[in-house]
Structures are given as structure tokens and as C-alpha cells.
Design an enzyme around this catalytic site. Sequence first.
Site, short mmCIF file in Angstrom:
data_model
loop_
_atom_site.label_atom_id
_atom_site.label_comp_id
_atom_site.label_asym_id
_atom_site.label_seq_id
_atom_site.Cartn_x
_atom_site.Cartn_y
_atom_site.Cartn_z
N CYS A 174 0.80 -1.23 0.00
CA CYS A 174 0.00 0.00 0.00
C CYS A 174 0.84 1.28 0.00
O CYS A 174 0.51 2.26 -0.68
CB CYS A 174 -0.96 0.00 1.19
SG CYS A 174 -0.30 -0.71 2.69
N HIS A 176 -2.52 6.19 4.91
CA HIS A 176 -1.07 6.27 5.08
C HIS A 176 -0.59 7.63 4.54
O HIS A 176 -1.10 8.12 3.52
CB HIS A 176 -0.36 5.19 4.26
CG HIS A 176 -0.54 3.79 4.75
ND1 HIS A 176 -1.13 3.46 5.94
CD2 HIS A 176 -0.15 2.61 4.19
CE1 HIS A 176 -1.12 2.15 6.11
NE2 HIS A 176 -0.54 1.60 5.05
#
Length: 341
Positions: free
Chosen positions: A126, A241
Site C-alpha cells: 500500500c 497512510h
Amino acid sequence: MRVAVVGATGAVGSTILGVMRERAFAADEVVPFASDRSAGRTIDYGDRDLTVVALSDEAIAGFDLALFSAGSAISAEWAPKFADAGAVVVDNSSQWRMHDDVPLVVSEVNPDALDRHRGIVANPNCTTMQTVMALGPILQAAGIERVVMSSYQAVSGTGQRAVEELHRQAEAVIEAQELPAPTVYPHQIAFNVLPQVETFKDGDDYTTEERKCMRETSKILGRDDIGVSATCARVPVFTGHSVSANVQTRDPLSPDECRQLLGGAPGVTVIDDPANGLYPTALDAAGRDDVLVGRIRRDPSHERCLNLWIVGNNLRKGAATNAVQLAELLHVRGLLGAARA
Ligand SMILES: NC(=O)c1ccc[n+]([C@@H]2O[C@H](COP(=O)([O-])OP(=O)(O)OC[C@H]3O[C@@H](n4cnc5c(N)ncnc54)[C@H](OP(=O)(O)O)[C@@H]3O)[C@@H](O)[C@H]2O)c1
């Protein structure tokens, strides 16, 4: 088209099912797979309920496509079995990403790599995914010599158990109760920052996550001459994130040119007006698929370096959405079923 979703009850798998519904994915039948613990459970899939099935040699027959998010061990064992049974596997785990005959693909950055698949396609990590969404257009426009990246990663990147751990610890701190011992992370994550994402293996002083960021970035960009250095930290954020990237280009690229370039890049949105408090935050990534970039500025220590702040939804573009986008491309390009290499 018959589609298997393996790991359908997990953080990524349930998001895959949601994204498939949102995008009206062209599936005639969707079968959710999970562990024995979840077999028989039903999952709401809009107009129908799906019943969770455990993995078995009999149950995996007859699929065109299998979207995997059940961890590396399950992918190691079951992805080749699904591929042998005729499905193309899009795998979210790290199991197959660095194999030479497995393309590692971000739909907007290197979609043509799909043509070379031999039954398994890997979805990148990711953190790498959101970073290359910004690096890809910069590489095309100005070349890249070196990238130094630092990540601030949400707990949902570790899965459901980590989300529950942060909840429990945060509640205990706020209510001044004794903290339950950490079970997912090596230290308390609530109100803390851990400079460790995943594990230190074989005496390596980089974590497995940092190694993934470095290797996967080179593979996706198709360039092993670009220096990549990564530091990954876990922060007490549920989803989203953030990455601080220092990018050294080959040719000059001003912050304004970079803003324009990324503003026109598919899947990227520039939010960059810091004087008015406008820049991407992890919460801004909630429910979104686009990667958000801001704080684009010249590195005062190097005339061909820019600093960028890159935010992405780790469960959506960082995992589920890219997997579904790859599935759509495989379908549209005739790369499923008998057409596979
Ligand atoms: N979370 C992220 O942001 C992210 C991003 C990119 C990639 N990934 C990768 O995606 C994978 C899944 O991550 P996650 O966060 O979704 O984990 P998770 O929430 O822990 O979900 C794991 C899933 O795997 C299933 N599973 C476990 N053992 C199984 C077995 N023996 N047979 C069949 N299914 C089994 C679980 O089913 P039960 O519910 O029955 O236990 C659950 O559906 C990992 O490889 C991870 O590295 C995650």
C-alpha cells in the site's frame, strides 16, 4: 464471469467487495472465501447475500478470476491452485510480488505489465502504491535519480486485529485504566509512534516493509538505477497512510511544474495551498480512491530535489481498488481465462 474473493471477511477483502459493488463490477457470481471460522456466515452484497466458503480443492473449480487478500501463507498455497484451475489471481499479499514471472502492477502507472501475466498478478504494497502514483508522472516528465521516503502508516494496514488493538488501548488510556498488553505490535500503539512496520529479518537493520517499498518501487517503475531509501513508521491512525518523499529528478522540475504535472495525472489530486491550511491529511483519504499530494516544495539543500507529502487510503487504492482496477483491465483486455499467456 465467476469471481472468488479470498479473505473476504478481512479488512481488505470486505473493501474489495464494497469496491466491486460501487463500480458495478461485471461478475455473474461472486463467492467469498475465508477460514473455517467464518464458513457459513453471510455477507451483504447489495442485491444478494453471499455465503462464506472455506478453501478446498473442490470449492475452487470453475473461476475466471480470484482476488486474494488472506495473507502470504494462503497465497503461497492457494494462488497457484486457483491459477491451475483456470482463474487469473490478483494477489494482495507480498508472496508473489518480486517473482520474475509475476507482474507487479499499479493500474495508472504500468498497466501494460499485465500482458505478461502467467496466471498470477501481484498488487503492490500500500505504501509503495501511493508513492509510485506520484513518482510515475515525475519519472516520465523529468526522470528520477533518487527517492528518500518516510511513511506514517495507519493500523488498518495490519488488518482488523490491529484496528481493535488501537481502539482498546486508546479507550484504556482515556479512561485511565490499566492498558491491556499489546498483542499485534511490539509496543503500545495508542498515542505513540513506532519506527517499525513489520519485522526485522535475518539481522537486517531495515524492516521487511522498508525492503518492500524499496524493491517494489524499482520493479513497478521498471528502473533499478533509481536509488530508493525508505523508513516506515506506524502511527495511531485508523486508515490513511502518509508519505514524505524527497525526489531528486534528472532534469530540472519546479514546484509549480510538479503541481501542474500531478494535477493532470490520473488518480492523483493535488491539494496544495499551505498558507490557507490546505494540504492532504490522513483523514482526507477516507472513502477516496485518489492519491492526494501536497506540500510540493523545493528542497533548499539540492536544486533538483522536491519534497512531497503523499496521502493514500491504504485499504482502497492501496489494496482493494487497485486490485479491482487490475481485474477490470484483465477483463477488458481479454487477459482472463483461456486468453492468458
Ligand atoms: N490492510 C491493508 O491496508 C493492506 C494493504 C495492502 C495489502 N494487504 C495485504 O492483504 C492481506 C490481507 O490483509 P487484511 O488487512 O485484510 O487482513 P485481515 O483483516 O486480517 O483479513 C485476513 C483475511 O484472511 C482470511 N483467512 C485467514 N486464514 C485463512 C484461511 N486459512 N483460509 C482462508 N482464509 C483465511 C480471514 O478470514 P477469517 O475472517 O475467517 O479469519 C480474513 O478474511 C495481507 O496479505 C496484507 O499484507 C493489506
